[in-house]
Design an enzyme around this catalytic site. Structure first.
Site, mmCIF file in Angstrom:
data_model
loop_
_atom_site.group_PDB
_atom_site.id
_atom_site.type_symbol
_atom_site.label_atom_id
_atom_site.label_comp_id
_atom_site.label_asym_id
_atom_site.label_seq_id
_atom_site.Cartn_x
_atom_site.Cartn_y
_atom_site.Cartn_z
ATOM 1 N N GLU A 206 -48.913 22.214 43.816
ATOM 2 C CA GLU A 206 -47.504 21.546 43.400
ATOM 3 C C GLU A 206 -46.438 22.069 44.392
ATOM 4 O OE1 GLU A 206 -46.362 20.058 40.313
ATOM 5 O OE2 GLU A 206 -44.385 20.701 41.605
ATOM 6 N N MET A 317 -42.034 10.357 28.801
ATOM 7 C CA MET A 317 -43.071 9.324 28.727
ATOM 8 C C MET A 317 -44.216 9.930 27.638
ATOM 9 S SD MET A 317 -43.720 7.563 32.305
ATOM 10 C CE MET A 317 -42.585 6.469 33.056
ATOM 11 N N ALA A 319 -46.399 9.408 24.040
ATOM 12 C CA ALA A 319 -46.773 8.131 22.972
ATOM 13 C C ALA A 319 -46.047 8.267 21.607
ATOM 14 C CB ALA A 319 -48.495 8.570 22.830
ATOM 15 N N HIS A 443 -50.825 33.972 4.148
ATOM 16 C CA HIS A 443 -51.217 35.024 5.145
ATOM 17 C C HIS A 443 -53.089 35.082 4.860
ATOM 18 C CE1 HIS A 443 -51.516 38.674 7.266
ATOM 19 N NE2 HIS A 443 -52.543 39.352 6.274
HETATM 20 P P1 NAI Z 1 -45.356 15.104 35.602
HETATM 21 O O1 NAI Z 1 -43.910 14.187 36.194
HETATM 22 O O2 NAI Z 1 -45.446 15.701 34.332
HETATM 23 O O3 NAI Z 1 -45.740 16.086 36.866
HETATM 24 C C1 NAI Z 1 -45.967 15.722 37.968
HETATM 25 C C2 NAI Z 1 -46.132 16.709 39.013
HETATM 26 O O4 NAI Z 1 -46.255 16.490 40.338
HETATM 27 C C3 NAI Z 1 -44.502 17.456 38.929
HETATM 28 O O5 NAI Z 1 -44.732 18.773 38.841
HETATM 29 C C4 NAI Z 1 -44.195 17.230 40.500
HETATM 30 O O6 NAI Z 1 -43.370 18.072 41.020
HETATM 31 C C5 NAI Z 1 -45.295 17.177 41.240
HETATM 32 N N1 NAI Z 1 -45.395 16.408 42.358
HETATM 33 C C6 NAI Z 1 -45.026 15.170 42.747
HETATM 34 N N2 NAI Z 1 -45.140 14.868 43.903
HETATM 35 C C7 NAI Z 1 -45.733 15.661 44.418
HETATM 36 C C8 NAI Z 1 -46.337 16.028 45.770
HETATM 37 N N3 NAI Z 1 -46.305 15.177 46.705
HETATM 38 N N4 NAI Z 1 -46.973 17.240 45.999
HETATM 39 C C9 NAI Z 1 -47.194 18.006 45.289
HETATM 40 N N5 NAI Z 1 -46.889 17.869 43.774
HETATM 41 C C10 NAI Z 1 -46.077 16.860 43.588
HETATM 42 O O7 NAI Z 1 -46.421 13.701 35.443
HETATM 43 P P2 NAI Z 1 -47.650 13.973 35.066
HETATM 44 O O8 NAI Z 1 -48.612 15.053 34.846
HETATM 45 O O9 NAI Z 1 -48.333 12.973 35.930
HETATM 46 O O10 NAI Z 1 -47.728 13.056 33.765
HETATM 47 C C11 NAI Z 1 -47.098 11.767 33.564
HETATM 48 C C12 NAI Z 1 -46.437 11.645 32.248
HETATM 49 O O11 NAI Z 1 -47.403 11.408 31.084
HETATM 50 C C13 NAI Z 1 -45.613 12.853 31.932
HETATM 51 O O12 NAI Z 1 -44.215 11.882 31.451
HETATM 52 C C14 NAI Z 1 -45.935 13.231 30.547
HETATM 53 O O13 NAI Z 1 -45.128 13.513 29.699
HETATM 54 C C15 NAI Z 1 -47.181 12.202 30.115
HETATM 55 N N6 NAI Z 1 -48.427 12.753 29.652
HETATM 56 C C16 NAI Z 1 -48.218 13.569 28.413
HETATM 57 C C17 NAI Z 1 -49.407 14.441 28.026
HETATM 58 C C18 NAI Z 1 -49.177 15.184 26.630
HETATM 59 O O14 NAI Z 1 -48.402 14.867 25.831
HETATM 60 N N7 NAI Z 1 -49.982 16.243 26.533
HETATM 61 C C19 NAI Z 1 -50.603 14.669 28.744
HETATM 62 C C20 NAI Z 1 -50.448 13.642 29.769
HETATM 63 C C21 NAI Z 1 -49.431 13.133 30.504
#
Ligand code: NAI
Length: 464
Positions: A206, A317, A319, A443
């Site tokens: 990260e 982003m 759902a 409870h």
């Molecule tokens: P994210 O934006 O949450 O996390 C991406 C991570 O990658 C960040 O921590 C960033 O600092 C890191 N990063 C970026 N470039 C990098 C690099 N070159 N080297 C190392 N680290 C780097 O994006 P993510 O996890 O891909 O999710 C995308 C979207 O999908 C989000 O907006 C999320 O809300 C949504 N999502 C929601 C879920 C849920 O509601 N449970 C599950 C999966 C996705």
């Protein structure tokens, strides 16, 4: 000449934003069509995102439970064996059933479905490329709900075999021995959880100095400690510079440290909106620097009659955010009224334990100079959590110091994603921490931890 079909509303995109908007508009009496390029409905969430990932999270958790924890509960099983093909098939079946469900809902609500890539062709017209290309659509209103796709890094070209995205990670036919995950966001941590439980050595790289940016920091720090205990190697502040494929191995280069060798690299560095190839520029629909469609409070774009919702516009982003916008946009078109309360959109990470939050984080309150009170209750003091054998984590309630109104709730612990719903409802009704503290909770249940955290705001938690 294309055959022209007239509709009140054409929705482009059949994901949770688009299909929900289409159904709600149909309920309100509109003649609605939905154009989706994939053969099945449901979008990223249903086909290659939320639903399939939750299947594999559930299955991998059961596998880990059988291997590591059942004995503590006095259940001895023989040798536990992984049957990955069955897991993947079950996931595919769940996805298929859900998608068929959406199809059935379209039929029930008389939403006409067209298959192909939809593009705005000016003046209330939508052209389709693909199966239904012979039909051109004419509509009073158009809603763009085309969602998002995985972002990539130029030095990490995704080939779908060695360098993959979550789409491929949800259909791997064998467990990679060594998996490097780039990005410790929602997707990175959920995918790391699945494959580490199934036996991969997982290294998470990260860029920032913490995981799950955007979540309350106290919760993400504790989650990181728990993930490390589960065997994930989480490295923060790492700048990755590229990947090389050597034979069957990937070599991940990073600044200031030795490269890492692994079998697969999973890119989870965020998502970007699908706003190209929709005819936006020609139609005059304005897009911001991040490629998101600009909309006003009623989801109207810069072109009259064209609206946009979900991942293609500002905001998280998620759902459920897209669904709320789909309903609000349809209601606005059908009745003149539609509203989304953006202050109470929950976020959930379905790891073990789950992490969920709604409203402001403690850091946001500090940064905004808001005076607040804080109540914390650990799951280890909750009777039900003890019976489940899941005592990690806690609930945190943040309330305004003057009015006691709840400003944020953050949960790390068993079923946090379900527990957060009560906090969301309380906040949507403008509840104070005392309101929540005075609600009778059955409870022994996990939601009692939320009640106790609300009581703790006034220093009167009973069990801790
Ligand atoms: P994210 O934006 O949450 O996390 C991406 C991570 O990658 C960040 O921590 C960033 O600092 C890191 N990063 C970026 N470039 C990098 C690099 N070159 N080297 C190392 N680290 C780097 O994006 P993510 O996890 O891909 O999710 C995308 C979207 O999908 C989000 O907006 C999320 O809300 C949504 N999502 C929601 C879920 C849920 O509601 N449970 C599950 C999966 C996705």
């Amino acid at each position: 000449m294309a055959d022209t079909k007239q509709h009140d509303l054409v929705v482009i995109g059949g994901g949770p934003g688009g299909y929900v908007a289409a159904i709600r508009a149909a309920q309100l009496g509109m003649n609605v069509a939905c154009v989706e390029q994939e053969p099945t409905l449901g979008g990223t969430c249903l086909r290659i995102g939320c639903i399939p990932s939750k299947c594999l999270l559930e299955d991998s958790e059961r596998y880990a439970e059988a291997r590591l924890h059942l004995a503590e509960h006095g259940v001895r099983v023989g040798e536990v064996e992984l049957d990955l093909p069955t897991m993947i098939q079950r996931k595919d079946r769940v996805v298929q059933t859900n998608s068929k469900g959406v199809e059935a809902l379209f039929k029930k609500n008389n939403v006409t479905r067209y298959t192909g890539h939809g593009r705005i062709a000016g003046n209330g017209r939508v052209r389709i490329e693909g199966k239904d290309a012979a039909t051109e659509l004419q509509a009073k209103h158009i809603i763009l709900a085309t969602g998002s796709r995985a972002a990539s890094l130029p030095s990490f070209p995704v080939d779908g075999t060695h360098v993959i995205t979550s789409t491929e990670a949800l259909s791997l036919q064998e467990v990679p021995r060594r998996l490097v995950v780039i990005g410790a966001g929602y997707i990175g941590m959920e995918m790391s959880s699945i494959w580490s439980r199934l036996g991969s050595e997982v290294t998470v790289l990260e860029y920032f100095d913490r995981i799950l940016i955007g979540l309350d920091e106290e919760m993400s720090a504790e989650a990181q400690r728990l993930f490390a205990r589960q065997g994930m190697d989480i490295q923060l502040g790492v700048r990755v510079t590229g990947v090389r494929i050597e034979g069957n191995e990937c070599v991940v280069e990073r600044e200031g440290a030795e490269p890492i060798r692994c079998d697969r690299v999973l890119m989870a560095v965020g998502r970007q909106p699908n706003t190209q190839d929709l005819g936006l520029e020609a139609a005059g629909v304005q897009v911001d620097k991040k490629g998101r469609i600009e909309v006003d409070d009623h989801f109207a774009t810069t072109v009259p009659g064209i609206y946009a919702i979900g991942d293609v516009i500002r905001g998280p982003m998620l759902a459920h955010k897209a669904e709320e916008e789909g309903i609000a946009c349809a209601e606005y078109l059908g009745t003149g009224y539609g509203h989304v309360n953006y202050d109470v959109i929950p976020g959930v990470v379905y790891t073990n334990p789950e992490i969920a939050g709604v409203g402001k984080t403690e850091e946001q309150l500090i940064q905004a100079g808001v005076k607040y009170k804080k109540g914390v209750f650990p799951f280890r003091a909750n009777g039900r959590a003890r019976t489940l054998g899941q005592v990690d984590g806690k609930v945190k309630v943040l309330a305004d110091a003057d009015t006691d109104r709840i400003l944020g709730v953050h949960i790390l612990g068993p079923r946090a994603g379900d527990l957060i719903a009560e906090a969301v409802a309380a906040m949507a009704f403008g509840a104070t921490s005392e309101d929540l503290a005075r609600v009778c909770h059955a409870h022994p249940t996990l939601p009692e931890a939320l009640k106790e955290a609300a009581m703790a705001v006034a220093g009167r938690a009973i069990h801790f």
